[in-house]
Design a protein around this motif. Structure first.
Motif, PDB file in Angstrom:
ATOM      1  N   GLU A  51      71.969   0.896  26.419  1.00  0.00           N
ATOM      2  CA  GLU A  51      71.317   0.735  25.121  1.00  0.00           C
ATOM      3  C   GLU A  51      71.196   2.102  24.436  1.00  0.00           C
ATOM      4  N   THR A  52      71.618   2.174  23.177  1.00  0.00           N
ATOM      5  CA  THR A  52      71.507   3.425  22.442  1.00  0.00           C
ATOM      6  C   THR A  52      70.097   3.550  21.891  1.00  0.00           C
ATOM      7  N   GLN A  53      69.505   4.695  22.115  1.00  0.00           N
ATOM      8  CA  GLN A  53      68.144   4.944  21.626  1.00  0.00           C
ATOM      9  C   GLN A  53      68.113   6.314  20.966  1.00  0.00           C
ATOM     10  N   THR A  54      67.512   6.373  19.791  1.00  0.00           N
ATOM     11  CA  THR A  54      67.393   7.649  19.096  1.00  0.00           C
ATOM     12  C   THR A  54      65.963   7.957  18.683  1.00  0.00           C
ATOM     13  N   THR A  55      65.017   7.037  18.915  1.00  0.00           N
ATOM     14  CA  THR A  55      63.614   7.262  18.554  1.00  0.00           C
ATOM     15  C   THR A  55      62.760   7.210  19.813  1.00  0.00           C
ATOM     16  N   PHE A  56      61.891   8.207  19.951  1.00  0.00           N
ATOM     17  CA  PHE A  56      61.074   8.369  21.140  1.00  0.00           C
ATOM     18  C   PHE A  56      59.622   8.604  20.748  1.00  0.00           C
ATOM     19  N   ASP A  57      58.731   8.430  21.708  1.00  0.00           N
ATOM     20  CA  ASP A  57      57.328   8.801  21.527  1.00  0.00           C
ATOM     21  C   ASP A  57      57.155  10.232  22.008  1.00  0.00           C
ATOM     22  N   ILE A  58      56.162  10.914  21.463  1.00  0.00           N
ATOM     23  CA  ILE A  58      55.862  12.260  21.949  1.00  0.00           C
ATOM     24  C   ILE A  58      55.551  12.151  23.438  1.00  0.00           C
ATOM     25  N   GLY A  59      56.156  13.019  24.211  1.00  0.00           N
ATOM     26  CA  GLY A  59      56.012  12.994  25.653  1.00  0.00           C
ATOM     27  C   GLY A  59      57.207  12.390  26.361  1.00  0.00           C
ATOM     28  N   GLU A  60      58.059  11.647  25.652  1.00  0.00           N
ATOM     29  CA  GLU A  60      59.264  11.096  26.256  1.00  0.00           C
ATOM     30  C   GLU A  60      60.365  12.144  26.201  1.00  0.00           C
ATOM     31  N   THR A  61      61.194  12.120  27.225  1.00  0.00           N
ATOM     32  CA  THR A  61      62.287  13.081  27.339  1.00  0.00           C
ATOM     33  C   THR A  61      63.614  12.401  27.062  1.00  0.00           C
ATOM     34  N   ALA A  62      64.416  13.007  26.217  1.00  0.00           N
ATOM     35  CA  ALA A  62      65.781  12.546  25.971  1.00  0.00           C
ATOM     36  C   ALA A  62      66.704  13.360  26.860  1.00  0.00           C
ATOM     37  N   ASP A  63      67.439  12.677  27.741  1.00  0.00           N
ATOM     38  CA  ASP A  63      68.422  13.321  28.604  1.00  0.00           C
ATOM     39  C   ASP A  63      69.786  13.136  27.962  1.00  0.00           C
ATOM     40  N   ILE A  64      70.448  14.232  27.644  1.00  0.00           N
ATOM     41  CA  ILE A  64      71.712  14.192  26.903  1.00  0.00           C
ATOM     42  C   ILE A  64      72.836  14.672  27.806  1.00  0.00           C
ATOM     43  N   ASP A  65      73.874  13.851  27.935  1.00  0.00           N
ATOM     44  CA  ASP A  65      75.040  14.199  28.733  1.00  0.00           C
ATOM     45  C   ASP A  65      76.187  14.451  27.771  1.00  0.00           C
ATOM     46  N   ASP A  66      76.513  15.712  27.569  1.00  0.00           N
ATOM     47  CA  ASP A  66      77.583  16.116  26.655  1.00  0.00           C
ATOM     48  C   ASP A  66      78.825  16.416  27.492  1.00  0.00           C
ATOM     49  N   GLU A  67      79.555  15.357  27.840  1.00  0.00           N
ATOM     50  CA  GLU A  67      80.707  15.487  28.729  1.00  0.00           C
ATOM     51  C   GLU A  67      81.784  16.436  28.207  1.00  0.00           C
ATOM     52  N   PRO A  68      82.181  16.370  26.931  1.00  0.00           N
ATOM     53  CA  PRO A  68      83.250  17.254  26.452  1.00  0.00           C
ATOM     54  C   PRO A  68      82.915  18.744  26.585  1.00  0.00           C
ATOM     55  N   ASN A  69      81.641  19.092  26.490  1.00  0.00           N
ATOM     56  CA  ASN A  69      81.256  20.502  26.602  1.00  0.00           C
ATOM     57  C   ASN A  69      80.712  20.844  27.991  1.00  0.00           C
ATOM     58  N   ASN A  70      80.849  19.904  28.937  1.00  0.00           N
ATOM     59  CA  ASN A  70      80.450  20.115  30.323  1.00  0.00           C
ATOM     60  C   ASN A  70      79.004  20.600  30.443  1.00  0.00           C
ATOM     61  N   VAL A  71      78.088  19.865  29.797  1.00  0.00           N
ATOM     62  CA  VAL A  71      76.673  20.234  29.885  1.00  0.00           C
ATOM     63  C   VAL A  71      75.815  18.970  29.829  1.00  0.00           C
ATOM     64  N   SER A  72      74.778  18.970  30.630  1.00  0.00           N
ATOM     65  CA  SER A  72      73.744  17.938  30.562  1.00  0.00           C
ATOM     66  C   SER A  72      72.441  18.667  30.301  1.00  0.00           C
ATOM     67  N   PHE A  73      71.703  18.216  29.285  1.00  0.00           N
ATOM     68  CA  PHE A  73      70.448  18.878  28.955  1.00  0.00           C
ATOM     69  C   PHE A  73      69.408  17.845  28.575  1.00  0.00           C
ATOM     70  N   SER A  74      68.157  18.295  28.495  1.00  0.00           N
ATOM     71  CA  SER A  74      67.086  17.392  28.092  1.00  0.00           C
ATOM     72  C   SER A  74      66.256  18.054  27.008  1.00  0.00           C
ATOM     73  N   ALA A  75      65.637  17.203  26.186  1.00  0.00           N
ATOM     74  CA  ALA A  75      64.767  17.687  25.117  1.00  0.00           C
ATOM     75  C   ALA A  75      63.512  16.833  25.096  1.00  0.00           C
ATOM     76  N   THR A  76      62.374  17.492  24.960  1.00  0.00           N
ATOM     77  CA  THR A  76      61.097  16.781  24.915  1.00  0.00           C
ATOM     78  C   THR A  76      60.223  17.406  23.849  1.00  0.00           C
ATOM     79  N   VAL A  77      59.571  16.557  23.068  1.00  0.00           N
ATOM     80  CA  VAL A  77      58.495  17.019  22.196  1.00  0.00           C
ATOM     81  C   VAL A  77      57.220  16.817  23.003  1.00  0.00           C
ATOM     82  N   ILE A  78      56.580  17.912  23.345  1.00  0.00           N
ATOM     83  CA  ILE A  78      55.378  17.865  24.175  1.00  0.00           C
ATOM     84  C   ILE A  78      54.150  17.509  23.346  1.00  0.00           C
ATOM     85  N   ALA A  79      54.051  18.103  22.161  1.00  0.00           N
ATOM     86  CA  ALA A  79      52.857  17.883  21.333  1.00  0.00           C
ATOM     87  C   ALA A  79      53.158  18.221  19.879  1.00  0.00           C
ATOM     88  N   TYR A  80      52.368  17.615  18.989  1.00  0.00           N
ATOM     89  CA  TYR A  80      52.388  17.960  17.566  1.00  0.00           C
ATOM     90  C   TYR A  80      50.936  18.248  17.178  1.00  0.00           C
TER      91      TYR A  80
END
Length: 194
Positions: A51-80
């Motif tokens: 399932e494709t998801q692009t909207t998250f709640d604060i505190g949720e982590t998006a794990d991104i797998d960028d296969e063409p650039n050989n990198v997996s990273f994560s992004a989280t908004v901790i607080a606003y």
């Protein structure tokens, strides 16, 4: 380019940011890592695409797998936080009368070293208005600051800090938006009403 994003609810909120890490995009898929497995049907069926998801709640982590650039990273908004106490109010030419911060964390899970900065992040309002980062740093701005200039992130390392935004004190954004070059579609974290 095929980029995969998964989301994980995190007890402690983490915020991650990544700048451009690719030359164009082909696809983004998002899955929730806390999703419950489906019951196995009597007859075999093809494996569905995540399932494709692009909207998250604060505190949720998006794990991104960028296969063409050989990198997996994560992004989280901790607080606003709005308003932020301490710094002198932004000047009129910045477009706000108060400061707000988004605390972000970006981690290089595995793969090649990449760079991060504040510039892929912005605030989106219900009326369509966008507030970009000011590019300011130092002085009385809240610490720790997320880097304004590109900073390298090696595998198994993270960058965490606060990004200041000049805002109008009487309105709150609807989303914190993350739009690095590696993604086809920006990711959004929903800002709570208070």
């Amino acid at each position: 380019m095929r980029t995969r994003i998964t989301v994980a609810a995190v007890g402690t909120a983490f915020l991650l940011a990544l700048t451009g890490c690719g030359n164009g995009t082909e696809g983004v898929s998002v899955t929730k890592s806390d999703a419950k497995p489906e019951l196995t049907p009597a007859a075999p069926s093809p494996t569905p695409e995540p399932e494709t998801q692009t909207t998250f709640d604060i505190g949720e982590t998006a794990d991104i797998d960028d296969e063409p650039n050989n990198v997996s990273f994560s992004a989280t908004v901790i607080a606003y936080t709005q308003p932020v106490k301490g710094p002198q109010a932004p000047t009129e030419d910045l477009g706000g009368d108060a400061w707000a911060t988004a605390e972000i964390k970006v981690c290089n899970v595995k793969g090649e070293t990449f760079t991060v900065s504040q510039f892929p992040w912005s605030l989106a309002y219900e009326d369509g208005t966008r507030v970009e980062v000011s590019g300011l740093n130092g002085g009385d701005l809240p610490k720790p600051e997320f880097p304004t200039n590109d900073v390298s992130v090696k595998p198994d390392r993270c960058v965490r800090g606060k990004i200041p935004f000049p805002v109008q004190s009487d309105t709150r954004p609807q989303y914190i938006v993350y739009a690095p070059d590696a993604l086809d579609e920006p990711l959004e974290w929903t800002v709570p009403a208070q």
